[in-house]
Scaffold this active site. Sequence first.
Site, PDB file in Angstrom:
ATOM      1  N   THR A  12       0.812  -1.225   0.000  1.00 11.85           N
ATOM      2  CA  THR A  12       0.000   0.000   0.000  1.00 11.85           C
ATOM      3  C   THR A  12       0.839   1.264   0.000  1.00 11.85           C
ATOM      4  O   THR A  12       0.479   2.262  -0.628  1.00 11.85           O
ATOM      5  CB  THR A  12      -0.905   0.011   1.263  1.00 11.85           C
ATOM      6  N   ASP A  55       1.602  -6.570  -4.521  1.00 13.08           N
ATOM      7  CA  ASP A  55       0.751  -6.558  -3.342  1.00 13.08           C
ATOM      8  C   ASP A  55       1.259  -7.763  -2.541  1.00 13.08           C
ATOM      9  O   ASP A  55       1.489  -8.837  -3.113  1.00 13.08           O
ATOM     10  CB  ASP A  55      -0.700  -6.766  -3.774  1.00 13.08           C
ATOM     11  N   SER A  56       1.439  -7.615  -1.259  1.00  9.25           N
ATOM     12  CA  SER A  56       2.115  -8.694  -0.527  1.00  9.25           C
ATOM     13  C   SER A  56       1.282  -9.971  -0.434  1.00  9.25           C
ATOM     14  O   SER A  56       1.775 -11.000   0.019  1.00  9.25           O
ATOM     15  CB  SER A  56       2.560  -8.229   0.858  1.00  9.25           C
ATOM     16  N   SER A  57       0.046  -9.945  -0.896  1.00 10.28           N
ATOM     17  CA  SER A  57      -0.724 -11.191  -0.983  1.00 10.28           C
ATOM     18  C   SER A  57      -0.083 -12.128  -1.996  1.00 10.28           C
ATOM     19  O   SER A  57      -0.365 -13.322  -2.000  1.00 10.28           O
ATOM     20  CB  SER A  57      -2.159 -10.905  -1.415  1.00 10.28           C
ATOM     21  N   THR A  87       1.438  -4.909   4.173  1.00 11.06           N
ATOM     22  CA  THR A  87       1.227  -5.372   5.548  1.00 11.06           C
ATOM     23  C   THR A  87       0.603  -6.768   5.612  1.00 11.06           C
ATOM     24  O   THR A  87       0.772  -7.473   6.603  1.00 11.06           O
ATOM     25  CB  THR A  87       0.292  -4.409   6.312  1.00 11.06           C
ATOM     26  N   ASP A  88      -0.112  -7.173   4.549  1.00  8.32           N
ATOM     27  CA  ASP A  88      -0.877  -8.424   4.627  1.00  8.32           C
ATOM     28  C   ASP A  88      -0.017  -9.632   5.005  1.00  8.32           C
ATOM     29  O   ASP A  88      -0.434 -10.478   5.791  1.00  8.32           O
ATOM     30  CB  ASP A  88      -1.603  -8.693   3.301  1.00  8.32           C
ATOM     31  N   GLN A 270      -4.736 -20.833  18.193  1.00  6.09           N
ATOM     32  CA  GLN A 270      -5.471 -19.812  17.429  1.00  6.09           C
ATOM     33  C   GLN A 270      -5.475 -18.475  18.183  1.00  6.09           C
ATOM     34  O   GLN A 270      -5.789 -17.440  17.617  1.00  6.09           O
ATOM     35  CB  GLN A 270      -6.912 -20.270  17.191  1.00  6.09           C
ATOM     36  N   CYS A 271      -5.140 -18.524  19.488  1.00  5.82           N
ATOM     37  CA  CYS A 271      -5.069 -17.283  20.265  1.00  5.82           C
ATOM     38  C   CYS A 271      -3.767 -16.558  19.928  1.00  5.82           C
ATOM     39  O   CYS A 271      -2.729 -17.183  19.729  1.00  5.82           O
ATOM     40  CB  CYS A 271      -5.044 -17.573  21.770  1.00  5.82           C
TER      41      CYS A 271
HETATM   42  N1  ASP Z   1      -2.757  -5.545   0.252  1.00  6.71           N
HETATM   43  C1  ASP Z   1      -1.683  -4.716   0.722  1.00  6.71           C
HETATM   44  C2  ASP Z   1      -0.409  -5.553   0.772  1.00  6.71           C
HETATM   45  O1  ASP Z   1      -0.221  -6.299   1.683  1.00  6.71           O
HETATM   46  C3  ASP Z   1      -1.997  -4.163   2.059  1.00  6.71           C
HETATM   47  C4  ASP Z   1      -0.921  -3.279   2.658  1.00  6.71           C
HETATM   48  O2  ASP Z   1       0.116  -3.017   2.109  1.00  6.71           O
HETATM   49  O3  ASP Z   1      -1.135  -2.781   3.753  1.00  6.71           O
HETATM   50  O4  ASP Z   1       0.391  -5.453  -0.117  1.00  6.71           O
END
Ligand code: ASP
Length: 335
Positions: A12, A55-57, A87-88, A270-271
């Site tokens: 992002t 995109d980090s996905s 961030t993902d 999972q916690c």
């Molecule tokens: N979808 C974005 C990513 O992980 C979200 C982000 O950067 O915050 O690349």
Amino acid sequence: MKKILIIYTGGTIGMHKDHSGSLKPFDFGKVTEQVPELNHLNCTLHHYAFKNLIDSSNVTPEFWQELVEVIKKNYSKHDGFVILHGTDTMAYSASALSFMLENLSKPVIFTGSQLPLGAIRTDAKRNLITSIELAAGKVVIPEVCIYFNYQLFRGNRSEKFTSSKFDAFQSLNYPALVEVGTDILYNSAYIAKIPKKKLIVHNAINPNIGLIRIFPGITGNWMEHFFSNPGLKAVVLETYGSGNAPTDKDFINTLQKAIKKGILIINVSQCSGGRVEQGKYETSLQLKKIGVISGQDLTTESALTKLMVLFGRFPKDINKIKKLMLSSQSGEITA
Ligand code: ASP
């Protein structure tokens, strides 16, 4: 003056809206042109941008290998590294790098933002500026970290827990390494010591690791399909609370069969906080008996990437991997 390498991978922080209104990464070139404040920091900045900004996905183990190669090539020429990343999957990447870079003696700080650099209320500028300040600071933090919203966390202890607030990351099982306010407060007792040995890069990764999050209604039959994946080496089993799972016979038998086939099963919770204690409840006793390995207070991201790196390093030595899973390699476990 310290030399810092800024590695831009996407996310992002450098995205803009395309014609359809979706956010897409674009090459914003030298970050210093976008953030002139960087010219006033007391360090020299160099840049490296990935050819394919993502995109980090879309992060893969190959992406980590490429990232580690960039650090390796530039290691002797720089005092620290700041990685701009989505961030993902940032917690996965930071965890993976913490296991791939053994004897790290320089800071490697991941950062990103919830709003793009160009947005008026962006968090990108402050995250970027402080990450660089920390990477170039007098106190050397020889760790792979995540800096976000005034806190520096150990990377392999962190998780993204909100997709909308500015404090996107947390580390419930390990204190923040640095808290940033008007002053920068180093939590020195929790920061790793600078190792005397030389950097060793572990670039082999075995991606044949799986993840099962158990849920009410999960059956042995459902898991059997999962375990029949050819080449599967290990599975991270996300259980309830302190490591609890159904006591149903089919469920336990399926796990036992997989373990007998040579698949490692690591129990993580999972916690987000607390630890796995197999045997504390009747609902985890069976897991212990059939040979499920306790992940203690590992995050899922750490467990998964640690297995990938260990199976890359010791492809034939499952006993060694079992042993190393129980001990801390780079501060990821409170053993
Ligand atoms: N979808 C974005 C990513 O992980 C979200 C982000 O950067 O915050 O690349």
